[in-house]
Write a protein that holds these residues in place. Structure first.
Motif, PDB file in Angstrom:
ATOM      1  N   HIS A   1       0.852  -1.188   0.000  1.00  0.00           N
ATOM      2  CA  HIS A   1       0.000   0.000   0.000  1.00  0.00           C
ATOM      3  C   HIS A   1       0.885   1.233   0.000  1.00  0.00           C
ATOM      4  O   HIS A   1       1.927   1.265   0.628  1.00  0.00           O
ATOM      5  CB  HIS A   1      -0.898  -0.006   1.243  1.00  0.00           C
ATOM      6  CG  HIS A   1      -2.054   0.927   1.155  1.00  0.00           C
ATOM      7  ND1 HIS A   1      -1.932   2.283   1.283  1.00  0.00           N
ATOM      8  CD2 HIS A   1      -3.367   0.686   0.942  1.00  0.00           C
ATOM      9  CE1 HIS A   1      -3.118   2.846   1.160  1.00  0.00           C
ATOM     10  NE2 HIS A   1      -4.014   1.894   0.958  1.00  0.00           N
ATOM     11  N   ASP A   2       0.451   2.280  -0.735  1.00  0.00           N
ATOM     12  CA  ASP A   2       1.220   3.524  -0.830  1.00  0.00           C
ATOM     13  C   ASP A   2       1.163   4.349   0.443  1.00  0.00           C
ATOM     14  O   ASP A   2       1.957   5.269   0.614  1.00  0.00           O
ATOM     15  CB  ASP A   2       0.714   4.383  -1.997  1.00  0.00           C
ATOM     16  CG  ASP A   2       1.008   3.736  -3.337  1.00  0.00           C
ATOM     17  OD1 ASP A   2       1.944   2.908  -3.405  1.00  0.00           O
ATOM     18  OD2 ASP A   2       0.300   4.043  -4.305  1.00  0.00           O
ATOM     19  N   GLY A   3       0.230   4.056   1.326  1.00  0.00           N
ATOM     20  CA  GLY A   3       0.083   4.838   2.543  1.00  0.00           C
ATOM     21  C   GLY A   3      -0.632   6.144   2.258  1.00  0.00           C
ATOM     22  O   GLY A   3      -1.100   6.397   1.144  1.00  0.00           O
ATOM     23  N   TRP A   4      -0.719   7.017   3.259  1.00  0.00           N
ATOM     24  CA  TRP A   4      -1.365   8.316   3.089  1.00  0.00           C
ATOM     25  C   TRP A   4      -0.917   9.268   4.183  1.00  0.00           C
ATOM     26  O   TRP A   4      -0.427   8.858   5.222  1.00  0.00           O
ATOM     27  CB  TRP A   4      -2.888   8.191   3.074  1.00  0.00           C
ATOM     28  CG  TRP A   4      -3.482   7.776   4.392  1.00  0.00           C
ATOM     29  CD1 TRP A   4      -3.869   8.590   5.410  1.00  0.00           C
ATOM     30  CD2 TRP A   4      -3.764   6.445   4.834  1.00  0.00           C
ATOM     31  NE1 TRP A   4      -4.379   7.858   6.454  1.00  0.00           N
ATOM     32  CE2 TRP A   4      -4.320   6.540   6.129  1.00  0.00           C
ATOM     33  CE3 TRP A   4      -3.601   5.197   4.262  1.00  0.00           C
ATOM     34  CZ2 TRP A   4      -4.700   5.427   6.857  1.00  0.00           C
ATOM     35  CZ3 TRP A   4      -3.987   4.099   4.996  1.00  0.00           C
ATOM     36  CH2 TRP A   4      -4.539   4.215   6.266  1.00  0.00           C
ATOM     37  N   GLU A   5      -1.089  10.526   3.912  1.00  0.00           N
ATOM     38  CA  GLU A   5      -0.793  11.583   4.882  1.00  0.00           C
ATOM     39  C   GLU A   5      -2.104  12.131   5.421  1.00  0.00           C
ATOM     40  O   GLU A   5      -3.107  12.193   4.705  1.00  0.00           O
ATOM     41  CB  GLU A   5      -0.009  12.717   4.227  1.00  0.00           C
ATOM     42  CG  GLU A   5       1.404  12.334   3.814  1.00  0.00           C
ATOM     43  CD  GLU A   5       2.286  11.989   5.001  1.00  0.00           C
ATOM     44  OE1 GLU A   5       2.158  12.636   6.060  1.00  0.00           O
ATOM     45  OE2 GLU A   5       3.092  11.052   4.878  1.00  0.00           O
ATOM     46  N   ALA A   6      -2.085  12.565   6.654  1.00  0.00           N
ATOM     47  CA  ALA A   6      -3.263  13.207   7.230  1.00  0.00           C
ATOM     48  C   ALA A   6      -3.543  14.482   6.444  1.00  0.00           C
ATOM     49  O   ALA A   6      -2.620  15.195   6.051  1.00  0.00           O
ATOM     50  CB  ALA A   6      -3.027  13.527   8.701  1.00  0.00           C
ATOM     51  N   PRO A   7      -4.792  14.791   6.167  1.00  0.00           N
ATOM     52  CA  PRO A   7      -5.110  15.995   5.406  1.00  0.00           C
ATOM     53  C   PRO A   7      -4.748  17.264   6.189  1.00  0.00           C
ATOM     54  O   PRO A   7      -4.748  17.259   7.419  1.00  0.00           O
ATOM     55  CB  PRO A   7      -6.615  15.898   5.175  1.00  0.00           C
ATOM     56  CG  PRO A   7      -7.108  14.978   6.233  1.00  0.00           C
ATOM     57  CD  PRO A   7      -5.986  14.052   6.562  1.00  0.00           C
TER      58      PRO A   7
ATOM     59  N   GLY B   1      -8.351  26.448   8.859  1.00  0.00           N
ATOM     60  CA  GLY B   1      -9.337  25.918   9.809  1.00  0.00           C
ATOM     61  C   GLY B   1      -8.842  24.632  10.441  1.00  0.00           C
ATOM     62  O   GLY B   1      -7.827  24.067  10.047  1.00  0.00           O
ATOM     63  N   ALA B   2      -9.561  24.187  11.417  1.00  0.00           N
ATOM     64  CA  ALA B   2      -9.216  22.939  12.101  1.00  0.00           C
ATOM     65  C   ALA B   2     -10.042  21.792  11.534  1.00  0.00           C
ATOM     66  O   ALA B   2     -11.208  21.964  11.193  1.00  0.00           O
ATOM     67  CB  ALA B   2      -9.478  23.077  13.590  1.00  0.00           C
ATOM     68  N   LEU B   3      -9.412  20.630  11.418  1.00  0.00           N
ATOM     69  CA  LEU B   3     -10.129  19.437  10.994  1.00  0.00           C
ATOM     70  C   LEU B   3     -10.818  18.821  12.209  1.00  0.00           C
ATOM     71  O   LEU B   3     -10.288  18.831  13.310  1.00  0.00           O
ATOM     72  CB  LEU B   3      -9.168  18.423  10.385  1.00  0.00           C
ATOM     73  CG  LEU B   3      -8.560  18.846   9.042  1.00  0.00           C
ATOM     74  CD1 LEU B   3      -7.492  17.851   8.627  1.00  0.00           C
ATOM     75  CD2 LEU B   3      -9.634  18.927   7.977  1.00  0.00           C
ATOM     76  N   VAL B   4     -11.996  18.288  11.991  1.00  0.00           N
ATOM     77  CA  VAL B   4     -12.764  17.676  13.070  1.00  0.00           C
ATOM     78  C   VAL B   4     -12.505  16.173  13.050  1.00  0.00           C
ATOM     79  O   VAL B   4     -12.456  15.553  12.000  1.00  0.00           O
ATOM     80  CB  VAL B   4     -14.269  17.967  12.887  1.00  0.00           C
ATOM     81  CG1 VAL B   4     -15.077  17.277  13.968  1.00  0.00           C
ATOM     82  CG2 VAL B   4     -14.519  19.454  12.870  1.00  0.00           C
ATOM     83  N   GLY B   5     -12.358  15.591  14.221  1.00  0.00           N
ATOM     84  CA  GLY B   5     -12.164  14.147  14.331  1.00  0.00           C
ATOM     85  C   GLY B   5     -10.703  13.766  14.307  1.00  0.00           C
ATOM     86  O   GLY B   5      -9.826  14.589  14.067  1.00  0.00           O
ATOM     87  N   PRO B   6     -10.439  12.501  14.556  1.00  0.00           N
ATOM     88  CA  PRO B   6      -9.050  12.039  14.588  1.00  0.00           C
ATOM     89  C   PRO B   6      -8.434  12.060  13.186  1.00  0.00           C
ATOM     90  O   PRO B   6      -9.106  11.790  12.199  1.00  0.00           O
ATOM     91  CB  PRO B   6      -9.150  10.613  15.125  1.00  0.00           C
ATOM     92  CG  PRO B   6     -10.557  10.206  14.881  1.00  0.00           C
ATOM     93  CD  PRO B   6     -11.383  11.448  14.874  1.00  0.00           C
ATOM     94  N   GLN B   7      -7.182  12.407  13.136  1.00  0.00           N
ATOM     95  CA  GLN B   7      -6.450  12.441  11.874  1.00  0.00           C
ATOM     96  C   GLN B   7      -5.417  11.325  11.894  1.00  0.00           C
ATOM     97  O   GLN B   7      -4.798  11.072  12.914  1.00  0.00           O
ATOM     98  CB  GLN B   7      -5.764  13.796  11.691  1.00  0.00           C
ATOM     99  CG  GLN B   7      -6.705  14.974  11.806  1.00  0.00           C
ATOM    100  CD  GLN B   7      -7.875  14.889  10.837  1.00  0.00           C
ATOM    101  OE1 GLN B   7      -7.674  14.699   9.647  1.00  0.00           O
ATOM    102  NE2 GLN B   7      -9.080  14.997  11.346  1.00  0.00           N
ATOM    103  N   SER B   8      -5.234  10.677  10.772  1.00  0.00           N
ATOM    104  CA  SER B   8      -4.269   9.588  10.734  1.00  0.00           C
ATOM    105  C   SER B   8      -3.440   9.657   9.470  1.00  0.00           C
ATOM    106  O   SER B   8      -3.809  10.305   8.493  1.00  0.00           O
ATOM    107  CB  SER B   8      -4.979   8.233  10.802  1.00  0.00           C
ATOM    108  OG  SER B   8      -5.705   8.007   9.617  1.00  0.00           O
ATOM    109  N   SER B   9      -2.317   8.999   9.528  1.00  0.00           N
ATOM    110  CA  SER B   9      -1.482   8.820   8.351  1.00  0.00           C
ATOM    111  C   SER B   9      -0.801   7.469   8.493  1.00  0.00           C
ATOM    112  O   SER B   9      -0.664   6.943   9.602  1.00  0.00           O
ATOM    113  CB  SER B   9      -0.457   9.946   8.228  1.00  0.00           C
ATOM    114  OG  SER B   9       0.401   9.956   9.334  1.00  0.00           O
ATOM    115  N   ARG B  10      -0.409   6.907   7.372  1.00  0.00           N
ATOM    116  CA  ARG B  10       0.293   5.627   7.364  1.00  0.00           C
ATOM    117  C   ARG B  10       1.412   5.709   6.344  1.00  0.00           C
ATOM    118  O   ARG B  10       1.226   6.250   5.248  1.00  0.00           O
ATOM    119  CB  ARG B  10      -0.635   4.478   6.965  1.00  0.00           C
ATOM    120  CG  ARG B  10      -1.724   4.198   7.945  1.00  0.00           C
ATOM    121  CD  ARG B  10      -1.191   3.328   9.050  1.00  0.00           C
ATOM    122  NE  ARG B  10      -2.312   2.868   9.865  1.00  0.00           N
ATOM    123  CZ  ARG B  10      -2.205   2.625  11.137  1.00  0.00           C
ATOM    124  NH1 ARG B  10      -1.071   2.789  11.756  1.00  0.00           N
ATOM    125  NH2 ARG B  10      -3.236   2.209  11.818  1.00  0.00           N
TER     126      ARG B  10
END
Length: 141
Positions: free
Chosen positions: A49-55, A61-70
């Motif tokens: 898998h290529d993985g991803w970065e948290a947006p 502004g602030a993002l709502v909810g948990p942010q993740s990256s892999r």
């Protein structure tokens, strides 16, 4: 409800566990522990898998909810997949041995539920706790 007794021959007492049921519960707990210990050493994805970065937030502004990256991963080797599958099958088999044991057929409702919970906490049914090695965690990425 009371805790499990030391007289496993009383068929009218849901907390009077046959020795083979206690051993089966211990085997199930050990299988579950082995699976989760092994999972900690595996890459996060079974397949490449290529993985991803948290947006990043738009317009500051602030993002709502948990942010993740892999991170990107090559996935599991065939040996890792085979070992995981073997451990998962051991979890299913040992759990079925506990769930389908004839001891439970005599009881129902709250008695059965309380007895099942008590069995999971019995000293003879618990695996020995092994610390997770730091090296195991380092290979998990």
């Amino acid at each position: 409800m009371s805790d499990a007794t030391d007289t496993p021959s009383d068929p009218s007492n849901p907390f009077s566990f046959p020795p083979e049921l206690v051993e089966a519960q211990k085997a199930a707990a050990e299988a579950y522990e082995a699976l989760h210990r092994y999972q900690a050493t595996l890459p996060w994805s079974r397949v490449p898998h290529d993985g991803w970065e948290a947006p990043t937030p738009a317009h500051g502004g602030a993002l709502v909810g948990p942010q993740s990256s892999r991170p990107a991963t090559q996935g599991w080797t065939s040996e890792q997949g085979a070992e995981y599958d073997r451990l998962w099958e051991a979890c299913r088999t040992t759990s079925a041995a506990v769930s389908l044991h004839p001891h439970w057929a005599t009881f129902s409702g709250a008695d059965q539920f309380e007895a099942r919970q008590a069995l999971k906490r019995m000293p003879g049914a618990l695996p020995a706790i092994k610390p997770v090695e730091q090296d195991d965690m380092a290979t998990a990425v």
